[in-house]
Write a protein that holds these residues in place. Structure first.
Motif, PDB file in Angstrom:
ATOM      1  N   ALA A 123      -0.626 -45.592 -19.950  1.00  0.00           N
ATOM      2  CA  ALA A 123      -1.289 -46.895 -19.937  1.00  0.00           C
ATOM      3  C   ALA A 123      -1.258 -47.558 -21.311  1.00  0.00           C
ATOM      4  CB  ALA A 123      -2.733 -46.734 -19.474  1.00  0.00           C
ATOM      5  N   VAL A 124      -1.299 -46.763 -22.384  1.00  0.00           N
ATOM      6  CA  VAL A 124      -1.246 -47.321 -23.736  1.00  0.00           C
ATOM      7  C   VAL A 124       0.125 -47.931 -23.995  1.00  0.00           C
ATOM      8  CG1 VAL A 124      -1.292 -46.729 -26.196  1.00  0.00           C
ATOM      9  CG2 VAL A 124      -3.023 -45.793 -24.640  1.00  0.00           C
ATOM     10  N   LEU A 125       1.173 -47.242 -23.603  1.00  0.00           N
ATOM     11  CA  LEU A 125       2.519 -47.775 -23.801  1.00  0.00           C
ATOM     12  C   LEU A 125       2.744 -49.041 -22.990  1.00  0.00           C
ATOM     13  CD1 LEU A 125       4.448 -44.383 -23.714  1.00  0.00           C
ATOM     14  CD2 LEU A 125       3.998 -45.803 -25.734  1.00  0.00           C
ATOM     15  N   ARG A 126       2.222 -49.068 -21.789  1.00  0.00           N
ATOM     16  CA  ARG A 126       2.363 -50.280 -20.965  1.00  0.00           C
ATOM     17  C   ARG A 126       1.559 -51.433 -21.567  1.00  0.00           C
ATOM     18  NH1 ARG A 126       5.201 -49.337 -16.521  1.00  0.00           N
ATOM     19  NH2 ARG A 126       5.442 -47.150 -15.856  1.00  0.00           N
ATOM     20  N   GLU A 127       0.399 -51.131 -22.096  1.00  0.00           N
ATOM     21  CA  GLU A 127      -0.398 -52.173 -22.734  1.00  0.00           C
ATOM     22  C   GLU A 127       0.316 -52.729 -23.960  1.00  0.00           C
ATOM     23  OE1 GLU A 127      -4.817 -52.845 -24.787  1.00  0.00           O
ATOM     24  OE2 GLU A 127      -4.302 -50.907 -23.872  1.00  0.00           O
ATOM     25  N   LEU A 128       0.975 -51.842 -24.722  1.00  0.00           N
ATOM     26  CA  LEU A 128       1.709 -52.297 -25.899  1.00  0.00           C
ATOM     27  C   LEU A 128       2.881 -53.181 -25.487  1.00  0.00           C
ATOM     28  CD1 LEU A 128       2.083 -52.170 -28.960  1.00  0.00           C
ATOM     29  CD2 LEU A 128       3.528 -50.152 -28.610  1.00  0.00           C
ATOM     30  N   ALA A 129       3.631 -52.770 -24.477  1.00  0.00           N
ATOM     31  CA  ALA A 129       4.748 -53.587 -23.999  1.00  0.00           C
ATOM     32  C   ALA A 129       4.265 -54.956 -23.550  1.00  0.00           C
ATOM     33  CB  ALA A 129       5.468 -52.869 -22.865  1.00  0.00           C
ATOM     34  N   ASP A 130       3.133 -54.984 -22.900  1.00  0.00           N
ATOM     35  CA  ASP A 130       2.572 -56.247 -22.425  1.00  0.00           C
ATOM     36  C   ASP A 130       2.121 -57.112 -23.602  1.00  0.00           C
ATOM     37  OD1 ASP A 130       1.615 -57.890 -20.097  1.00  0.00           O
ATOM     38  OD2 ASP A 130      -0.310 -57.578 -21.097  1.00  0.00           O
ATOM     39  N   ALA A 131       1.478 -56.504 -24.592  1.00  0.00           N
ATOM     40  CA  ALA A 131       0.952 -57.265 -25.731  1.00  0.00           C
ATOM     41  C   ALA A 131       2.062 -57.887 -26.566  1.00  0.00           C
ATOM     42  CB  ALA A 131       0.089 -56.354 -26.601  1.00  0.00           C
ATOM     43  N   LEU A 132       3.237 -57.251 -26.586  1.00  0.00           N
ATOM     44  CA  LEU A 132       4.342 -57.724 -27.423  1.00  0.00           C
ATOM     45  C   LEU A 132       5.399 -58.496 -26.644  1.00  0.00           C
ATOM     46  CD1 LEU A 132       4.829 -54.578 -29.709  1.00  0.00           C
ATOM     47  CD2 LEU A 132       3.355 -56.570 -30.064  1.00  0.00           C
ATOM     48  N   ASP A 133       5.182 -58.660 -25.362  1.00  0.00           N
ATOM     49  CA  ASP A 133       6.116 -59.427 -24.539  1.00  0.00           C
ATOM     50  C   ASP A 133       6.276 -60.839 -25.104  1.00  0.00           C
ATOM     51  OD1 ASP A 133       6.744 -61.354 -22.161  1.00  0.00           O
ATOM     52  OD2 ASP A 133       7.221 -59.364 -21.379  1.00  0.00           O
ATOM     53  N   HIS A 134       7.506 -61.333 -25.096  1.00  0.00           N
ATOM     54  CA  HIS A 134       7.810 -62.655 -25.645  1.00  0.00           C
ATOM     55  C   HIS A 134       6.942 -63.749 -25.033  1.00  0.00           C
ATOM     56  CE1 HIS A 134      10.249 -65.848 -27.414  1.00  0.00           C
ATOM     57  NE2 HIS A 134      10.508 -66.330 -26.222  1.00  0.00           N
ATOM     58  N   ARG A 135       6.538 -63.574 -23.787  1.00  0.00           N
ATOM     59  CA  ARG A 135       5.713 -64.593 -23.131  1.00  0.00           C
ATOM     60  C   ARG A 135       4.306 -64.640 -23.711  1.00  0.00           C
ATOM     61  NH1 ARG A 135       7.101 -62.330 -17.261  1.00  0.00           N
ATOM     62  NH2 ARG A 135       6.821 -60.444 -18.529  1.00  0.00           N
ATOM     63  N   ARG A 136       3.883 -63.545 -24.354  1.00  0.00           N
ATOM     64  CA  ARG A 136       2.547 -63.490 -24.944  1.00  0.00           C
ATOM     65  C   ARG A 136       2.582 -63.574 -26.464  1.00  0.00           C
ATOM     66  NH1 ARG A 136       2.787 -60.787 -20.335  1.00  0.00           N
ATOM     67  NH2 ARG A 136       1.087 -61.087 -18.840  1.00  0.00           N
ATOM     68  N   LEU A 137       3.655 -63.106 -27.039  1.00  0.00           N
ATOM     69  CA  LEU A 137       3.850 -63.206 -28.489  1.00  0.00           C
ATOM     70  C   LEU A 137       5.274 -63.695 -28.709  1.00  0.00           C
ATOM     71  CD1 LEU A 137       2.852 -62.766 -31.382  1.00  0.00           C
ATOM     72  CD2 LEU A 137       3.704 -60.414 -31.230  1.00  0.00           C
TER      73      LEU A 137
ATOM     74  N   TYR B  63      12.966 -41.607 -27.095  1.00  0.00           N
ATOM     75  CA  TYR B  63      11.906 -42.612 -27.216  1.00  0.00           C
ATOM     76  C   TYR B  63      10.871 -42.495 -26.106  1.00  0.00           C
ATOM     77  CZ  TYR B  63      14.770 -45.100 -23.735  1.00  0.00           C
ATOM     78  OH  TYR B  63      15.490 -45.427 -22.616  1.00  0.00           O
ATOM     79  N   LEU B  64       9.696 -43.033 -26.395  1.00  0.00           N
ATOM     80  CA  LEU B  64       8.625 -43.157 -25.408  1.00  0.00           C
ATOM     81  C   LEU B  64       8.620 -44.544 -24.765  1.00  0.00           C
ATOM     82  CD1 LEU B  64       5.769 -41.525 -27.512  1.00  0.00           C
ATOM     83  CD2 LEU B  64       7.206 -40.416 -25.788  1.00  0.00           C
ATOM     84  N   LEU B  65       9.029 -45.541 -25.532  1.00  0.00           N
ATOM     85  CA  LEU B  65       9.130 -46.912 -25.049  1.00  0.00           C
ATOM     86  C   LEU B  65      10.292 -47.584 -25.752  1.00  0.00           C
ATOM     87  CD1 LEU B  65       8.174 -49.598 -23.696  1.00  0.00           C
ATOM     88  CD2 LEU B  65       6.607 -49.883 -25.650  1.00  0.00           C
ATOM     89  N   ASP B  66      11.141 -48.239 -24.972  1.00  0.00           N
ATOM     90  CA  ASP B  66      12.216 -49.075 -25.515  1.00  0.00           C
ATOM     91  C   ASP B  66      11.996 -50.466 -24.950  1.00  0.00           C
ATOM     92  OD1 ASP B  66      14.502 -50.138 -26.591  1.00  0.00           O
ATOM     93  OD2 ASP B  66      15.874 -49.147 -25.205  1.00  0.00           O
ATOM     94  N   LEU B  67      11.566 -51.389 -25.809  1.00  0.00           N
ATOM     95  CA  LEU B  67      11.203 -52.737 -25.380  1.00  0.00           C
ATOM     96  C   LEU B  67      12.172 -53.744 -25.969  1.00  0.00           C
ATOM     97  CD1 LEU B  67       9.111 -54.737 -24.090  1.00  0.00           C
ATOM     98  CD2 LEU B  67       7.986 -54.758 -26.330  1.00  0.00           C
ATOM     99  N   ASN B  68      12.819 -54.518 -25.117  1.00  0.00           N
ATOM    100  CA  ASN B  68      13.614 -55.672 -25.521  1.00  0.00           C
ATOM    101  C   ASN B  68      12.971 -56.911 -24.921  1.00  0.00           C
ATOM    102  OD1 ASN B  68      15.379 -53.892 -26.675  1.00  0.00           O
ATOM    103  ND2 ASN B  68      17.123 -54.399 -25.382  1.00  0.00           N
TER     104      ASN B  68
END
Length: 266
Positions: free
Chosen positions: A68-82, A108-113
């Motif tokens: 849930a922490v990794l998903r929250e981080l991906a959401d917080a840094l999403d281009h639509r929000r930041l 990796y634990l999360l790979d976000l593009n």
């Protein structure tokens, strides 16, 4: 930013506020156990080009944290929000214990593009795709990473062993030789960077590596110079390069990387 101002002076002004907010959000999501946030890629090598380069960031956490922490981080840094002012954000999260050990694995634990010019991606753990990107990025981070939060990059991110790094370089040149999904100028410049690393043992910025090769490889000089010229334009205005020449150059680059296999594997 107070005491946090100093690390951000090393990054271009165009992305400084964005990176400061990225670090703030990452700290808020990951909590006090966050180990580090490191700028890598063109930011680390001093060749960030606004409108062309991505923002590349490595995050180190005690891990692995709850999903849930990794998903929250991906959401917080999403281009639509930041909104990312660069071409896009490429952010990778590793467990700190993994990052401290030499490895050629993706790990990796999360790979976000995310971003205006990047296909959206949020992968929560290696998905069977190529691992060489991650090994090369960690090698660059170990040499030149800019710590935006936490200890110096070399203290928390290990470079892969020589054999693993050589395998990653071969895979990189092979993929760019195939060409799928890559701009022609970036294919050529990545080939230049791979050859320059094999010759010098140092990671150079793509344009610096290209200039080094253009000075010694007269046959490929026009192509390399054309790739640099295209790379200096926005990503959406990249110039076409002769496909046959690009293939020939990358075949040559792959052979040069192969020549260094015995030393790399020793």
């Amino acid at each position: 930013m107070g005491a946090e101002t100093e690390p951000f002076r090393a990054v271009p002004a165009e992305v400084r506020p964005y990176l400061a907010e990225l670090v703030r959000r990452t700290r808020a999501v990951c909590g006090p156990g966050l180990t580090g946030v490191v700028a890598v890629g063109s930011l680390a090598l001093g060749d960030y080009r606004h409108g062309r380069s991505d923002v590349d960031v490595t995050v180190l956490v005690p891990g692995p944290p709850p999903a849930a922490v990794l998903r929250e981080l991906a959401d917080a840094l999403d281009h639509r929000r930041l909104p990312c002012p660069a071409a896009g954000l490429e952010l990778v999260v590793y467990a700190a214990d993994f990052a401290r050990r030499p490895s050629g694995a993706a790990g990796y634990l999360l790979d976000l593009n995310t971003g205006a010019h990047l296909p959206g991606r949020a992968a929560f753990g290696p998905d069977g795709g190529p691992s060489f990107w991650y090994a090369i990025d960690r090698a660059v981070a170990h040499q030149s990473g800019l710590a935006l939060y936490g200890p110096p990059a070399a203290e928390v991110i290990a470079a892969p062993r020589a054999a693993d790094l050589h395998a990653a370089l071969r895979a990189s040149v092979r993929e760019h030789g195939d060409g799928t999904g890559h701009l022609a100028d970036n294919r050529v410049l990545n080939g230049c960077r791979a050859v320059a690393y094999c010759r010098t043992g140092r990671w150079l910025a793509k344009r610096d590596a290209a200039r080094q090769l253009a000075a010694t490889e007269g046959h490929f000089r026009p192509l390399i110079e054309a790739a640099v010229h295209s790379f200096e334009r926005p990503r959406t205005a990249a110039l076409p390069l002769p496909a046959a020449q690009v293939r020939e150059f990358l075949g040559w680059a792959r052979a040069r990387v192969d020549e260094h296999a015995p030393a790399a594997d020793a």
